[in-house]
Design a protein around this motif. Structure first.
Motif, PDB file in Angstrom:
ATOM      1  N   TYR A 116      11.483 -40.779  34.067  1.00 29.33           N
ATOM      2  CA  TYR A 116      10.439 -41.824  34.007  1.00 29.33           C
ATOM      3  C   TYR A 116       9.301 -41.370  33.085  1.00 29.33           C
ATOM      4  N   ASP A 119      10.318 -41.282  29.516  1.00 26.16           N
ATOM      5  CA  ASP A 119      10.447 -42.629  28.971  1.00 26.16           C
ATOM      6  C   ASP A 119       9.115 -43.146  28.408  1.00 26.16           C
ATOM      7  N   TYR A 120       7.996 -42.762  29.029  1.00 26.51           N
ATOM      8  CA  TYR A 120       6.685 -43.137  28.458  1.00 26.51           C
ATOM      9  C   TYR A 120       6.514 -42.496  27.080  1.00 26.51           C
ATOM     10  N   TRP A 123       8.767 -44.366  24.694  1.00 28.83           N
ATOM     11  CA  TRP A 123       8.244 -45.714  24.419  1.00 28.83           C
ATOM     12  C   TRP A 123       7.088 -45.645  23.420  1.00 28.83           C
ATOM     13  N   ARG A 170       2.129 -40.918  30.825  1.00 26.77           N
ATOM     14  CA  ARG A 170       1.753 -42.291  30.482  1.00 26.77           C
ATOM     15  C   ARG A 170       0.308 -42.416  30.011  1.00 26.77           C
ATOM     16  N   ARG A 452      13.089 -56.691  44.677  1.00 22.46           N
ATOM     17  CA  ARG A 452      13.162 -55.328  44.138  1.00 22.46           C
ATOM     18  C   ARG A 452      12.118 -54.465  44.837  1.00 22.46           C
ATOM     19  N   SER A 456       8.147 -49.935  38.665  1.00 17.89           N
ATOM     20  CA  SER A 456       7.661 -49.008  37.639  1.00 17.89           C
ATOM     21  C   SER A 456       8.622 -48.915  36.462  1.00 17.89           C
ATOM     22  N   ASP A 457       8.072 -49.051  35.247  1.00 18.74           N
ATOM     23  CA  ASP A 457       8.906 -49.064  34.049  1.00 18.74           C
ATOM     24  C   ASP A 457       7.986 -48.785  32.859  1.00 18.74           C
ATOM     25  N   SER A 459       8.095 -49.523  29.905  1.00 18.68           N
ATOM     26  CA  SER A 459       7.915 -50.600  28.932  1.00 18.68           C
ATOM     27  C   SER A 459       7.163 -51.794  29.516  1.00 18.68           C
ATOM     28  N   ALA A 460       6.635 -51.655  30.740  1.00 17.92           N
ATOM     29  CA  ALA A 460       5.949 -52.778  31.394  1.00 17.92           C
ATOM     30  C   ALA A 460       4.494 -52.403  31.698  1.00 17.92           C
TER      31      ALA A 460
END
Ligand SMILES: O=CCCC(=O)O
Length: 490
Positions: A116, A119-120, A123, A170, A452, A456-457, A459-460
């Motif tokens: 996770y 991924d930040y 991104w 992030r 859901r 947390s994502d 890209s959002a």
């Protein structure tokens, strides 16, 4: 001392000093503080206890590096971040071991956190070359308008203990992508992962001949000792904070004199709504995910289970069975699904709010006590017959406790969901898409999970409304927090 939860090969590579202008060094105070494994209470490391001088030195380095860093080509910044993403990903096992050792979460969750966090970084390596500007003719026809973007300047990033890689990733990734330099103040309870990741960035900066003062780290046992002088210094232009609403409000006040740009990701009190038309087994599964990630210690943890009276028993029985299957233990042990809480006072607090609920008539369906073992553990707990005015409902519990309150109509459910000063995330289980869209309008929240238990994502846009904060992290919005607009009339 290195307990078995932290392989010596990892321990050997954890910096324990302050990082200023590309070099790790002891704190100017000459002091250190201890970082312990919450599952065993064993001390893992003594870490430099940075003071005011270290904070100011770090800002001097960040300010000095800023002109060169903001002038680098966006592609250079993108490639640096891409390389950091690759290294973090390649070292997943080491970083996950560190996350588990200092924070307690089960290894599978730590691996998920590394992915996770990485991924930040990925991104924002992709966003670094895509700032949106504007060029148009003014409506009057008299001139043209250009809107250019530029970095706000040196930023102070203050991170919490519950996601020691994801929360720093992030903040630091969009800051660097935007062209800002940073001073990081990691959480006192979990500074090791941040130091490890900062070292990855430092090596990449140095290896590419980029300014070494871009990323600076000042751990400290006193957050105010670091934030106080920095917020008062006009060279600092940005504050990004994740933590409690109380501390966030104090930091906002301290940021007012220098009119700092601020991003605040603060407390939550997430409602988990289960409607009469919900798929109950799916709701139970989502509830376990929304509640038990990091043993309930996340700002997006479901804090209140608001269930339609007609399905309350089916849902509560299902949740009780699911909690019964959870395995409490040391995060590094095979099979553990629930780790410890972060510190002794966290267990005391959970115990207190559960006792208050039980005294007021709540029924313990499972748990409700401390397991008999060393470390800061509390048993996964389901309570029903809970009255909505109790602290287990009105305050963020930050522990593995699921209190169930019933409602009779959609309006009543929404009113209960909104009966809090917070508005970070809400979860809703329903088969009715029209209802889901109504909830997106009527629930006071920055994020809504529909069927859901996890939103947390990288890209959002992550963030809240009301007392849950200001600004967004992640997605296209996250980089905006580190950019100013310059309007040029031609
Ligand atoms: O606890 C706060 C952040 C959790 C998340 O990003 O999912």
């Amino acid at each position: 001392m290195t307990p078995p939860s932290l392989p010596p090969t990892v321990a050997a590579h954890v910096p324990t000093g302050v990082l200023i202008d590309g070099a790790w060094r002891p704190a100017s105070t000459g002091r250190t503080f201890e970082v312990a494994d919450p599952a065993t209470t064993e001390v893992l490391f003594d870490v430099a206890d940075g003071g005011e001088q270290d904070a100011l030195d770090a800002l001097t380095a960040a300010d000095g590096a800023f002109p060169e860093w903001r002038a680098t080509a966006p592609r250079v910044r993108a490639e640096l971040l891409r390389a950091v993403f690759e290294t973090i990903t390649a070292r997943t096992e080491d970083i996950a071991a560190l996350v588990t050792a200092e924070g307690g979460k089960p290894l599978a969750e730590s691996r998920a956190e590394v992915a996770y966090g990485a991924d930040y970084v990925r991104w924002y390596s992709e966003q670094a070359v895509r700032f949106e500007g504007l060029a148009r003719r003014a409506p009057s026809g008299a001139n043209h308008q250009l809107v250019l973007r530029r970095p706000v300047g040196p930023a102070l990033l203050i991170t919490p203990w519950n996601f020691p890689i994801a929360m720093i990733a992030r903040k630091v990734a969009p800051a660097l992508a935007a062209g800002c330099t940073v001073v990081i103040k990691p959480a006192q309870l979990t500074p090791l992962t941040t130091a490890y990741v900062a070292e990855i960035i430092r090596e990449e900066l140095e290896g590419r001949g980029l300014p070494t003062g871009v990323v600076n780290v000042v751990p400290s046992a006193s957050a105010r000792t670091i934030s106080g002088p920095l917020l008062a210094d006009p060279r600092l232009r940005k504050l990004s904070f994740t933590g409690s609403t109380e501390v966030g409000a104090a930091l906002l006040k301290a940021s007012a004199d220098n009119i700092l740009r601020t991003s605040m990701e603060l407390g939550g009190n997430a409602p988990f709504l289960v409607f009469e038309d919900a798929d109950i087994p799916a709701a139970v599964q989502g509830a376990v995910q929304a509640k038990m990630r990091n043993a309930g210690q996340t700002c997006v943890a479901a804090n209140r289970f608001l269930v339609h009276a007609s399905v309350a028993e089916e849902f509560t029985a299902g949740l009780t069975e699911a909690f019964d299957r959870l395995v409490v233990g040391h995060g590094a042990d095979e099979g553990t699904t629930v780790g410890p809480l972060i510190e002794s006072s966290a267990v005391d607090r959970v115990e207190e709010v559960v006792a208050e609920a039980v005294d007021a008539g709540a029924r313990v369906r499972i748990g409700g006590d401390r397991p008999d073992r060393p470390g800061y553990f509390y048993a996964p707990t389901v309570l029903d017959r809970v009255s909505a005015d109790l602290r287990v409902i009105t305050e963020e519990t930050f522990g593995p406790v699921a209190p169930v309150v019933t409602f009779g109509s959609e309006d009543e459910g929404v009113a209960l969901a909104n009966s809090t000063p917070f508005g970070l995330v809400a979860y809703a289980y329903t088969r009715d898409i029209a209802r889901a869209l109504r909830l997106a309008e009527s629930v006071d929240t920055g994020m809504l999970g529909v069927n859901r238990g996890l939103v947390s994502d990288a890209s959002a846009p992550f963030g809240g409304v009301k007392s849950s904060g200001l600004g967004r992290e992640g997605g296209e919005a996250g980089i905006e927090e580190y950019l100013d607009s310059v309007y040029v009339a031609i």
